[in-house]
Design a protein around this motif. Structure first.
Motif, PDB file in Angstrom:
ATOM      1  N   THR A  55       2.281  40.414  24.591  1.00 54.65           N
ATOM      2  CA  THR A  55       3.022  40.013  25.791  1.00 54.65           C
ATOM      3  C   THR A  55       3.277  38.520  25.702  1.00 54.65           C
ATOM      4  N   SER A  57       5.632  36.993  28.023  1.00 59.79           N
ATOM      5  CA  SER A  57       5.805  36.532  29.408  1.00 59.79           C
ATOM      6  C   SER A  57       5.986  37.717  30.340  1.00 59.79           C
ATOM      7  N   PHE A  83      16.159  41.231  21.335  1.00 57.11           N
ATOM      8  CA  PHE A  83      16.747  39.982  20.867  1.00 57.11           C
ATOM      9  C   PHE A  83      16.515  39.906  19.351  1.00 57.11           C
ATOM     10  N   ARG A  84      15.730  38.928  18.845  1.00 57.26           N
ATOM     11  CA  ARG A  84      15.480  38.939  17.388  1.00 57.26           C
ATOM     12  C   ARG A  84      14.082  39.495  17.109  1.00 57.26           C
ATOM     13  N   THR A  85      13.065  38.738  17.553  1.00 56.79           N
ATOM     14  CA  THR A  85      11.694  39.230  17.382  1.00 56.79           C
ATOM     15  C   THR A  85      11.089  39.646  18.723  1.00 56.79           C
ATOM     16  N   SER A  86      11.858  39.425  19.799  1.00 59.05           N
ATOM     17  CA  SER A  86      11.341  39.729  21.141  1.00 59.05           C
ATOM     18  C   SER A  86      12.227  40.773  21.811  1.00 59.05           C
ATOM     19  N   VAL A 114       6.669  40.242  21.955  1.00 62.49           N
ATOM     20  CA  VAL A 114       7.067  39.780  20.623  1.00 62.49           C
ATOM     21  C   VAL A 114       6.367  40.675  19.604  1.00 62.49           C
ATOM     22  N   ARG A 146      17.031  36.354  30.049  1.00 62.39           N
ATOM     23  CA  ARG A 146      16.416  35.660  28.903  1.00 62.39           C
ATOM     24  C   ARG A 146      16.878  34.198  28.881  1.00 62.39           C
ATOM     25  N   ARG A 153      11.341  27.722  30.399  1.00 63.91           N
ATOM     26  CA  ARG A 153      10.255  27.436  29.455  1.00 63.91           C
ATOM     27  C   ARG A 153      10.438  26.022  28.865  1.00 63.91           C
TER      28      ARG A 153
END
Ligand SMILES: CC(C)(COP(=O)(O)OP(=O)(O)OC[C@H]1O[C@@H](n2cnc3c(N)ncnc32)[C@H](O)[C@@H]1OP(=O)(O)O)[C@@H](O)C(=O)NCCC(=O)NCCS
Length: 159
Positions: A55, A57, A83-86, A114, A146, A153
């Motif tokens: 996790t 977020s 997305f890419r890795t998430s 992730v 996102r 962030r």
């Protein structure tokens, strides 16, 4: 990597609310519902990734109505966007009165996971095959969230 449909990773988790889950008011602790939410979402994320996930977020988590002892909590988790890795998973928590079958929405949340490769580092995910209009709407909304999430962030990192 082959695209994975949202239906292939969807999770429905049910939990009878017991006194051990409850606060002094007779409803489940918010933290307990958060734990169930994280678990249901993690299972959906792992089903999509077929890899370990962590996790990253948890977005705004709204408690709309209490989850009372004796009710069945139903957690529906679905991958909204990759997305890419998430990826983002949406969780809707409802309660069902086991005597009447009446259902009520009590909580919504969005979580980002992730995927980790064998080296423990973030690794690329298979894309999401969002096909229906509803799946594409969820995907667009997740992309917008996102952007807002990563902007916040960056702001917090510069604090
Ligand atoms: C999540 C974690 C793996 C990210 O590692 P990292 O080195 O920061 O990786 P990166 O900066 O390369 O980011 C990897 C991906 O995670 C996303 N990400 C990282 N932190 C994020 C956050 N707070 N919210 C949303 N997405 C986040 C990035 O946007 C990126 O996504 P993308 O590849 O799809 O574009 C790392 O911060 C971690 O291990 N955190 C602890 C996780 C954990 O223990 N969770 C259990 C709760 S205790």
């Amino acid at each position: 990597m082959d695209p994975v449909a949202p239906a292939a990773s969807r999770v429905e988790m049910t939990q009878l609310v017991m006194p051990s889950h409850a606060n002094v008011l007779g409803s489940a602790f918010g933290g307990t519902v958060m734990q169930w939410t994280d678990l249901a979402a993690a299972m959906a994320a792992m089903r999509h990734a077929r890899l370990p996930v962590v996790t990253a977020s948890i977005d705004q988590l709204d408690f709309l109505s209490p989850v009372r002892i004796g009710q069945i909590a139903i957690l529906a988790a679905q991958v909204n966007a990759v997305f890419r890795t998430s990826l983002e998973v949406g969780v809707e928590v409802s309660t069902e009165d086991p005597m009447t079958g009446e259902r009520r929405r009590c909580c919504n949340a969005w979580l980002t996971f992730v995927a980790l490769g064998p080296d423990g580092r973030p690794t690329e995910l298979p894309p999401l095959a969002a096909a229906s209009e509803e799946e594409r709407r969820r995907e667009r909304a997740a992309v917008a969230r996102r952007e807002a999430r990563l902007a916040l962030r960056r702001t917090l990192a510069g604090r």
